[in-house]
Design a protein around this motif. Structure first.
Motif, PDB file in Angstrom:
ATOM      1  N   MET A   1      35.995 -29.269  -6.645  1.00 56.48           N
ATOM      2  CA  MET A   1      37.095 -28.340  -6.744  1.00 56.48           C
ATOM      3  C   MET A   1      38.234 -29.009  -7.510  1.00 56.48           C
ATOM      4  N   ASN A   2      38.915 -28.253  -8.323  1.00 61.59           N
ATOM      5  CA  ASN A   2      40.005 -28.769  -9.147  1.00 61.59           C
ATOM      6  C   ASN A   2      41.342 -28.710  -8.419  1.00 61.59           C
ATOM      7  N   TRP A   3      42.264 -29.544  -8.895  1.00 58.50           N
ATOM      8  CA  TRP A   3      43.628 -29.531  -8.394  1.00 58.50           C
ATOM      9  C   TRP A   3      44.315 -28.242  -8.860  1.00 58.50           C
ATOM     10  N   VAL A   4      45.148 -27.642  -7.984  1.00 56.99           N
ATOM     11  CA  VAL A   4      45.865 -26.409  -8.285  1.00 56.99           C
ATOM     12  C   VAL A   4      47.364 -26.699  -8.239  1.00 56.99           C
ATOM     13  N   ASN A   5      48.079 -26.271  -9.277  1.00 51.70           N
ATOM     14  CA  ASN A   5      49.525 -26.433  -9.319  1.00 51.70           C
ATOM     15  C   ASN A   5      50.152 -25.431  -8.351  1.00 51.70           C
ATOM     16  N   ILE A   6      50.902 -25.951  -7.371  1.00 44.03           N
ATOM     17  CA  ILE A   6      51.510 -25.105  -6.349  1.00 44.03           C
ATOM     18  C   ILE A   6      52.972 -24.792  -6.669  1.00 44.03           C
ATOM     19  N   CYS A   7      53.727 -25.826  -7.063  1.00 39.82           N
ATOM     20  CA  CYS A   7      55.147 -25.634  -7.329  1.00 39.82           C
ATOM     21  C   CYS A   7      55.708 -26.867  -8.024  1.00 39.82           C
ATOM     22  N   GLU A   8      56.968 -26.782  -8.391  1.00 37.37           N
ATOM     23  CA  GLU A   8      57.677 -27.940  -8.929  1.00 37.37           C
ATOM     24  C   GLU A   8      58.082 -28.837  -7.755  1.00 37.37           C
ATOM     25  N   GLN A   9      58.086 -30.132  -7.984  1.00 35.04           N
ATOM     26  CA  GLN A   9      58.476 -31.068  -6.938  1.00 35.04           C
ATOM     27  C   GLN A   9      59.893 -30.782  -6.434  1.00 35.04           C
ATOM     28  N   THR A  10      60.763 -30.330  -7.314  1.00 38.39           N
ATOM     29  CA  THR A  10      62.148 -30.041  -6.935  1.00 38.39           C
ATOM     30  C   THR A  10      62.253 -28.868  -5.954  1.00 38.39           C
ATOM     31  N   ALA A  11      61.191 -28.071  -5.799  1.00 40.50           N
ATOM     32  CA  ALA A  11      61.203 -26.943  -4.871  1.00 40.50           C
ATOM     33  C   ALA A  11      60.974 -27.381  -3.423  1.00 40.50           C
ATOM     34  N   LEU A  12      60.526 -28.619  -3.226  1.00 39.09           N
ATOM     35  CA  LEU A  12      60.243 -29.098  -1.878  1.00 39.09           C
ATOM     36  C   LEU A  12      61.510 -29.612  -1.203  1.00 39.09           C
ATOM     37  N   PRO A  13      61.776 -29.133   0.012  1.00 41.84           N
ATOM     38  CA  PRO A  13      62.930 -29.662   0.730  1.00 41.84           C
ATOM     39  C   PRO A  13      62.651 -31.088   1.191  1.00 41.84           C
ATOM     40  N   ASP A  14      63.686 -31.927   1.204  1.00 41.19           N
ATOM     41  CA  ASP A  14      63.526 -33.288   1.714  1.00 41.19           C
ATOM     42  C   ASP A  14      63.322 -33.246   3.221  1.00 41.19           C
ATOM     43  N   PHE A  15      62.275 -33.933   3.690  1.00 40.22           N
ATOM     44  CA  PHE A  15      61.970 -34.077   5.113  1.00 40.22           C
ATOM     45  C   PHE A  15      61.838 -32.727   5.820  1.00 40.22           C
ATOM     46  N   GLY A  16      61.212 -31.781   5.128  1.00 35.61           N
ATOM     47  CA  GLY A  16      60.977 -30.469   5.707  1.00 35.61           C
ATOM     48  C   GLY A  16      59.719 -29.851   5.153  1.00 35.61           C
ATOM     49  N   GLY A  17      59.458 -28.608   5.554  1.00 34.55           N
ATOM     50  CA  GLY A  17      58.250 -27.932   5.119  1.00 34.55           C
ATOM     51  C   GLY A  17      58.541 -26.610   4.433  1.00 34.55           C
ATOM     52  N   ILE A  18      57.573 -26.179   3.623  1.00 25.16           N
ATOM     53  CA  ILE A  18      57.604 -24.851   3.011  1.00 25.16           C
ATOM     54  C   ILE A  18      56.196 -24.272   3.099  1.00 25.16           C
ATOM     55  N   ALA A  19      56.109 -22.972   3.026  1.00 26.01           N
ATOM     56  CA  ALA A  19      54.815 -22.296   2.958  1.00 26.01           C
ATOM     57  C   ALA A  19      54.523 -21.981   1.503  1.00 26.01           C
ATOM     58  N   ALA A  20      53.245 -22.086   1.143  1.00 24.06           N
ATOM     59  CA  ALA A  20      52.818 -21.776  -0.222  1.00 24.06           C
ATOM     60  C   ALA A  20      51.456 -21.093  -0.157  1.00 24.06           C
ATOM     61  N   TRP A  21      51.156 -20.290  -1.164  1.00 22.43           N
ATOM     62  CA  TRP A  21      49.868 -19.614  -1.247  1.00 22.43           C
ATOM     63  C   TRP A  21      48.916 -20.508  -2.019  1.00 22.43           C
ATOM     64  N   PHE A  22      47.748 -20.796  -1.436  1.00 19.74           N
ATOM     65  CA  PHE A  22      46.720 -21.617  -2.069  1.00 19.74           C
ATOM     66  C   PHE A  22      45.380 -20.927  -1.866  1.00 19.74           C
ATOM     67  N   GLU A  23      44.720 -20.609  -2.993  1.00 17.63           N
ATOM     68  CA  GLU A  23      43.462 -19.870  -2.960  1.00 17.63           C
ATOM     69  C   GLU A  23      43.656 -18.592  -2.146  1.00 17.63           C
ATOM     70  N   ASP A  24      43.028 -18.489  -0.984  1.00 14.10           N
ATOM     71  CA  ASP A  24      43.085 -17.247  -0.214  1.00 14.10           C
ATOM     72  C   ASP A  24      43.885 -17.377   1.072  1.00 14.10           C
ATOM     73  N   ARG A  25      44.773 -18.388   1.152  1.00 11.35           N
ATOM     74  CA  ARG A  25      45.481 -18.601   2.404  1.00 11.35           C
ATOM     75  C   ARG A  25      46.834 -19.254   2.207  1.00 11.35           C
ATOM     76  N   ALA A  26      47.645 -19.148   3.256  1.00 12.73           N
ATOM     77  CA  ALA A  26      48.947 -19.823   3.259  1.00 12.73           C
ATOM     78  C   ALA A  26      48.755 -21.239   3.784  1.00 12.73           C
ATOM     79  N   ILE A  27      49.383 -22.180   3.107  1.00  8.22           N
ATOM     80  CA  ILE A  27      49.373 -23.560   3.566  1.00  8.22           C
ATOM     81  C   ILE A  27      50.814 -24.013   3.799  1.00  8.22           C
ATOM     82  N   ALA A  28      50.957 -25.038   4.621  1.00  7.56           N
ATOM     83  CA  ALA A  28      52.261 -25.637   4.888  1.00  7.56           C
ATOM     84  C   ALA A  28      52.314 -26.967   4.154  1.00  7.56           C
TER      85      ALA A  28
END
Length: 113
Positions: free
Chosen positions: A1-28
């Motif tokens: 399986m290949n790597w998938v671009n999820i977002c820009e690194q600057t979109a990630l909060p420091d020391f926190g989490g975000i939800a993102a869509w990957f393939e057919d599901r939400a990931i944290a």
């Protein structure tokens, strides 16, 4: 399986989490600074609710966990196991940052590279 671009690194909060869509599901996705990036399923298997990205990060027994906001089960960000209930686990994904982009792919068997 290949790597998938999820977002820009600057979109990630420091020391926190975000939800993102990957393939057919939400990931944290969690950005823990020098401890690294981590990615697991966003759905809490105890409740079926997609909310782990909003959980509290903690260090227990020498491992890094996310505590579910609803019933406080602790899921390892390294292997997906649940401290309180061995029958529960979340899938863990490989994650890395390259050229300012956050890339994810399935790890398989709840393990990280």
């Amino acid at each position: 399986m290949n790597w998938v671009n999820i977002c820009e690194q600057t979109a990630l909060p420091d020391f926190g989490g975000i939800a993102a869509w990957f393939e057919d599901r939400a990931i944290a996705i969690f950005n823990l600074g020098e401890r690294g990036l981590f990615a697991v399923d966003n759905i809490d298997p105890a409740t079926g609710v997609s909310l782990l990205s909003r959980g509290l990060i903690c260090d227990l027994e020498g491992d890094i966990f996310v505590a579910s906001p609803l019933h406080k089960q602790h899921y390892s960000l390294r292997d997906g196991s649940c401290i309180e209930d061995e029958s529960l686990s979340v899938e863990v994904y490989q994650i890395k940052c390259e050229a300012g982009k956050v890339l994810v792919k399935r790890a398989g068997n709840h393990s990280l590279v």
